[in-house]
Design an enzyme around this catalytic site. Sequence first.
Site, mmCIF file in Angstrom:
data_model
loop_
_atom_site.group_PDB
_atom_site.id
_atom_site.type_symbol
_atom_site.label_atom_id
_atom_site.label_comp_id
_atom_site.label_asym_id
_atom_site.label_seq_id
_atom_site.Cartn_x
_atom_site.Cartn_y
_atom_site.Cartn_z
ATOM 1 N N ASP A 1 -4.981 -10.992 -15.194
ATOM 2 C CA ASP A 1 -6.022 -12.005 -15.223
ATOM 3 C C ASP A 1 -6.989 -11.691 -16.354
ATOM 4 O O ASP A 1 -7.331 -10.519 -16.578
ATOM 5 C CB ASP A 1 -6.791 -12.014 -13.900
ATOM 6 C CG ASP A 1 -6.550 -13.273 -13.095
ATOM 7 O OD1 ASP A 1 -7.037 -14.332 -13.538
ATOM 8 O OD2 ASP A 1 -5.879 -13.211 -12.057
ATOM 9 N N ASN B 1 -0.281 4.469 -0.929
ATOM 10 C CA ASN B 1 -0.961 5.735 -0.601
ATOM 11 C C ASN B 1 -1.574 5.756 0.797
ATOM 12 O O ASN B 1 -2.245 6.722 1.172
ATOM 13 C CB ASN B 1 -2.035 6.059 -1.651
ATOM 14 C CG ASN B 1 -3.174 5.048 -1.684
ATOM 15 O OD1 ASN B 1 -3.211 4.127 -0.871
ATOM 16 N ND2 ASN B 1 -4.091 5.215 -2.622
ATOM 17 N N ASP C 1 -6.489 -18.771 -4.519
ATOM 18 C CA ASP C 1 -7.617 -19.642 -4.197
ATOM 19 C C ASP C 1 -7.251 -20.749 -3.221
ATOM 20 O O ASP C 1 -8.068 -21.638 -2.956
ATOM 21 C CB ASP C 1 -8.165 -20.292 -5.475
ATOM 22 C CG ASP C 1 -8.976 -19.327 -6.331
ATOM 23 O OD1 ASP C 1 -9.526 -18.365 -5.763
ATOM 24 O OD2 ASP C 1 -9.052 -19.541 -7.549
ATOM 25 N N ASP D 1 -4.007 3.953 2.353
ATOM 26 C CA ASP D 1 -5.435 3.783 2.617
ATOM 27 C C ASP D 1 -5.787 2.380 3.126
ATOM 28 O O ASP D 1 -6.960 2.046 3.277
ATOM 29 C CB ASP D 1 -6.263 4.109 1.372
ATOM 30 C CG ASP D 1 -5.989 3.157 0.203
ATOM 31 O OD1 ASP D 1 -5.101 2.288 0.325
ATOM 32 O OD2 ASP D 1 -6.654 3.301 -0.850
ATOM 33 N N ASP E 1 0.852 -1.195 0.000
ATOM 34 C CA ASP E 1 0.000 0.000 0.000
ATOM 35 C C ASP E 1 0.886 1.243 0.000
ATOM 36 O O ASP E 1 1.522 1.552 1.009
ATOM 37 C CB ASP E 1 -0.914 -0.028 1.228
ATOM 38 C CG ASP E 1 -1.674 1.277 1.427
ATOM 39 O OD1 ASP E 1 -1.851 2.014 0.438
ATOM 40 O OD2 ASP E 1 -2.094 1.539 2.577
ATOM 41 N N ASP F 1 -1.799 -1.252 -3.875
ATOM 42 C CA ASP F 1 -2.059 -0.531 -5.118
ATOM 43 C C ASP F 1 -0.915 -0.721 -6.111
ATOM 44 O O ASP F 1 0.127 -1.305 -5.788
ATOM 45 C CB ASP F 1 -2.291 0.949 -4.833
ATOM 46 C CG ASP F 1 -1.254 1.548 -3.875
ATOM 47 O OD1 ASP F 1 -0.046 1.326 -4.110
ATOM 48 O OD2 ASP F 1 -1.644 2.208 -2.898
#
Length: 563
Positions: free
Chosen positions: A99, A24, A331, A26, A22, A30
């Site tokens: 993906d 930024n 998964d 939050d 992360d 990202d």
Amino acid sequence: MNEKEWWKKSIVYQIYPRSFMDQNGDGVGDLQGIISKLDYFQELGVNVIWLCPVYQSPMDDGGYDIADYYQIDPMFGTNQDMDQLIEQADARGIKILMDLVVNHTSDEHAWFQEALTDPNSKYRDYYIFRKGIDGQAPNNWRSYFGGSAWEKVPNEENMFYLHAFSKKQPDLNWENPEVREECINMINWWLEKGLGGFRIDAILNLKKRIEYGQLPADGEDGLAFIGHWILNQPGIEEWLAEIDQRTFRKYNALTVAEADVPEDQLSRYIGEDGYFRMIFDFSYTDIDVPETGEWFLQSNWTVKELKENILQNELTTQKFGWGAKYLENHDQPRSINKYLPNEYQNDHSKKMLATLFMMLQGTPFIYQGQEIGMTNIRMDEMSDYDDIATHDQYRRAMLSGMSPEAAFEGMYLRSRDNNRTPMQWSDQKNAGFSGAEQTWIKVNSNYQTINVEAELNDDQSVLAFYQKLIALRRQAGPYQEAIIFGEVVPYEVPQEEIIAYKRSTAEEEVLVIVNFSANHQIVKLDGSYELLIGNQAYQTNLEQIKLVPYGSLVLGKKSEESK
């Protein structure tokens, strides 16, 4: 190998972007966070990065519910951030995979919204709408995530749409040539940007064989598993061949499909003219899942079964093409928790697991945090879990009569959220993943001892071991040809708990021996080998070796002609 097969010498690293880094602050990972760690990938030695979905999405299913194929979700950044990632990764010799999810969209996609708003619009035929039977769903299919695979259309009498996954993931109608054209155009748009290829999600579900009425139920919910009617259906081959010829082959793209393909069809999927460059094997990674799909029960698998599944897949795949090898992905739970008893879950056995899969024939896929030995997470309550499939499994466990405590333990063992917790970079706040007060999902409490920073400074760490395994495959050396291209030949031993195989070329051979047990084991050797890598001691010129519990060795031997 020629440049058309560049992926055969590659090592892929899979990222779950929400949980990687992360930048930024939050609490959510990202694209700029990924860019900030590109040097880490170089140090590790990987040269392909696969991103789980970063497209615009309401995140009902972790981004696999796409609302706009052409836009990056603001959660992760902007389209310019994506362009920057592709460009800066390419400058380091790293290719980016995304993906590809074209079995379904989000129900918030403009196409589906138009289909709901105007039943007479062309977009109604972009999806699979059917009239019900006496106000009930057209049939009693169970979706992959549980519950009916049909959802009633609001404000329309007796009309339903199909969703093989969640009700917020309506299935696209691939019988419609306009849908196929839309998807092909979108794929080429991304490849034009310099993308290295795609991991292809749920692709064998595209063709549907729709039946009406009550089908024989296979569960206490009165429903029937949808897969029997939408997996590997005749006619899907034409669509897959068209996509490959009009997109992937034009750009020499790496494609790896989430596809459980019968052996008699493998050459069509991964052969020289196959639809994809490789496919994943589920036979050993889903060994703990019962055939019913009720993973809260566990399957009570044995090492003998694991060994048979791994070696059989190797022997089958190498006859037809190339494989994609992995222990973990988004998964799956963490491999150390899946494959090993609690008392033997340690750095030593993590190195054994790494050896087992990294030496198989095919392209290795390492999942984020696997290289430092991250583990499953102990949640405090069900509300801590974000994954939609986990909540469905818990509900089904309770319906089956399981106690809440036993059902909750089942979630700890197999929930997909085990592999979706934040990457553990350091022993600082939130494991160095984010400066936010709260992260989108809990950080595993063991980050103070299991983290990148600590392991980078320890030449005996799990991370250091992965770096050495990667170097064996990627750096020119005396056994690189055998390790990458060598034929897999099972090495016969009497013990069921020993998984042993050779990787052989005319000039050299590599012997991989793994002790998948808590006992010491004696293995006879058929010659004199040198040690390439191992998690235990090895002395040359021995006729037999003693393997410690969960010990593993990779040994090399040159042919007489090449000496």
